[in-house]
Write a protein that holds these residues in place. Structure first.
Motif, PDB file in Angstrom:
ATOM      1  N   UNK A 175      -7.656   4.430 -14.593  1.00 11.70           N
ATOM      2  CA  UNK A 175      -6.800   5.494 -14.077  1.00 11.70           C
ATOM      3  C   UNK A 175      -6.125   5.069 -12.772  1.00 11.70           C
ATOM      4  N   UNK A 176      -6.886   4.405 -11.914  1.00  8.33           N
ATOM      5  CA  UNK A 176      -6.324   3.940 -10.649  1.00  8.33           C
ATOM      6  C   UNK A 176      -5.184   2.963 -10.887  1.00  8.33           C
ATOM      7  N   UNK A 177      -5.390   2.018 -11.802  1.00 12.22           N
ATOM      8  CA  UNK A 177      -4.365   1.009 -12.073  1.00 12.22           C
ATOM      9  C   UNK A 177      -3.118   1.620 -12.686  1.00 12.22           C
TER      10      UNK A 177
ATOM     11  N   UNK B 163       0.575   1.896 -10.928  1.00  9.23           N
ATOM     12  CA  UNK B 163       1.765   1.303 -11.559  1.00  9.23           C
ATOM     13  C   UNK B 163       2.877   2.334 -11.703  1.00  9.23           C
ATOM     14  N   UNK B 164       2.525   3.564 -12.073  1.00  9.27           N
ATOM     15  CA  UNK B 164       3.532   4.629 -12.143  1.00  9.27           C
ATOM     16  C   UNK B 164       4.153   4.883 -10.771  1.00  9.27           C
TER      17      UNK B 164
ATOM     18  N   UNK C 186       8.713   4.463  -6.820  1.00 12.10           N
ATOM     19  CA  UNK C 186       9.299   3.941  -5.581  1.00 12.10           C
ATOM     20  C   UNK C 186      10.405   2.932  -5.881  1.00 12.10           C
ATOM     21  N   UNK C 187      10.227   2.131  -6.940  1.00 12.98           N
ATOM     22  CA  UNK C 187      11.266   1.168  -7.319  1.00 12.98           C
ATOM     23  C   UNK C 187      12.554   1.880  -7.721  1.00 12.98           C
ATOM     24  N   UNK C 188      12.427   2.954  -8.503  1.00 17.36           N
ATOM     25  CA  UNK C 188      13.603   3.725  -8.917  1.00 17.36           C
ATOM     26  C   UNK C 188      14.272   4.353  -7.700  1.00 17.36           C
TER      27      UNK C 188
ATOM     28  N   UNK D  51       6.881  12.402  -4.780  1.00 18.58           N
ATOM     29  CA  UNK D  51       6.341  12.186  -6.127  1.00 18.58           C
ATOM     30  C   UNK D  51       5.569  10.868  -6.199  1.00 18.58           C
ATOM     31  N   UNK D  52       6.160   9.806  -5.661  1.00 20.24           N
ATOM     32  CA  UNK D  52       5.475   8.517  -5.673  1.00 20.24           C
ATOM     33  C   UNK D  52       4.196   8.543  -4.861  1.00 20.24           C
ATOM     34  N   UNK D  53       4.240   9.216  -3.717  1.00 18.01           N
ATOM     35  CA  UNK D  53       3.062   9.287  -2.860  1.00 18.01           C
ATOM     36  C   UNK D  53       1.942  10.075  -3.531  1.00 18.01           C
TER      37      UNK D  53
END
Length: 266
Positions: free
Chosen positions: A209-211, A215-216, A221-223, A244-246
């Protein structure tokens, strides 16, 4: 040294720095950056001493939920104080010093959810260090985004408070936000790469779940950074993507630790 004393001293220094900065803001005056740096630096020394006494054992490191929160707060404040030497981000300390005080106290008084020791292999420690610094930098970005949101709202309503009047221009604030995001994203990339390199099975039962969530978060953040570069994203859209990323990243780390340590007890 027993960790209680440095924990309490660190909390008192963080609280004193917050009170001083808040008082200066209510007086519509600028806080002395050197005094803030002095109080914050001494608080960090005691915070670090407390963490070392709590986390370090002869067989390895203990990094349970509250220790991890305190360690990340330590990293966030340290990074912000270093950044203050070059860029105007001292207003972030008004939010970060209370976070440091809270986490250093909780790390001492809240019960530990695990006694599992972390292997001290250099590769594993490098992965942990990169992860903590990445989380710290992205935490700074989130606090910066909240200040940008507050500044934008008050400027649009033409009701700037004493805090907002001490801010740099909004464009500068947004530029700082994306500088933090770029740095945090690069560090997160290195963290994921080091995990793939040094951890035997990143998708083991207790890491899956952490991984996946990390990755999501990396993709989000990349987007966001692509949108900023290609489409000129800014303002509320950028802040929503940042939050959202945070949230994904914090859910990946603290959510999984909370479930494992306090629900599953593993």
């Amino acid at each position: 040294m027993h960790p209680l004393l440095p924990s309490l001293i660190a909390a008192c220094l963080y609280t004193s720095a917050t009170a001083y900065q808040g008082l200066r803001i209510t007086q519509r005056k600028v806080a002395d950056k050197r005094l803030l740096a002095l109080l914050g630096g001494i608080a960090l020394l005691f915070h670090g001493a407390s963490l070392f006494a709590q986390m370090y054992h002869s067989g390895g490191l203990v990094l349970d939920f509250f220790y991890a929160a305190s360690l990340i707060a330590f990293a966030v404040i340290a990074l912000t104080l270093i950044a203050c030497l070059r860029i105007p981000v001292e207003n972030l300390l008004l939010l970060l010093f209370p976070l440091g005080a809270l986490t250093v106290v909780l790390a001492h008084f809240m019960p530990s959810g695990t006694t599992q020791l972390i292997d001290e292999e250099p590769g594993i420690l490098l992965h942990i260090l990169l992860s903590i610094i990445a989380y710290g930098m992205l935490t700074i970005a989130v606090f910066q985004s909240l200040l940008v949101l507050l500044q934008d709202h008050q400027l649009k309503n033409k009701q700037p408070s004493g805090l907002i009047k001490n801010f740099p221009p909004l464009q500068t604030m947004e530029s700082l936000l994306f500088s933090f995001l770029w740095t945090g994203w690069v560090l997160l990339s290195l963290s994921l790469f080091s995990g793939a390199l040094f951890i035997n099975d990143l998708f083991a039962q207790h890491l899956a779940h952490k991984t996946i969530l990390s990755c999501f978060a990396w993709v989000v953040f990349a987007v966001l950074l692509w949108g900023r570069h290609q489409l000129g994203w800014r303002g509320h859209k950028a802040i929503r993507w940042t939050l959202a990323g945070f949230c994904l990243l914090m859910l990946a780390y603290f959510g999984s630790k909370l479930v494992r340590e306090f629900i599953l007890h593993i």
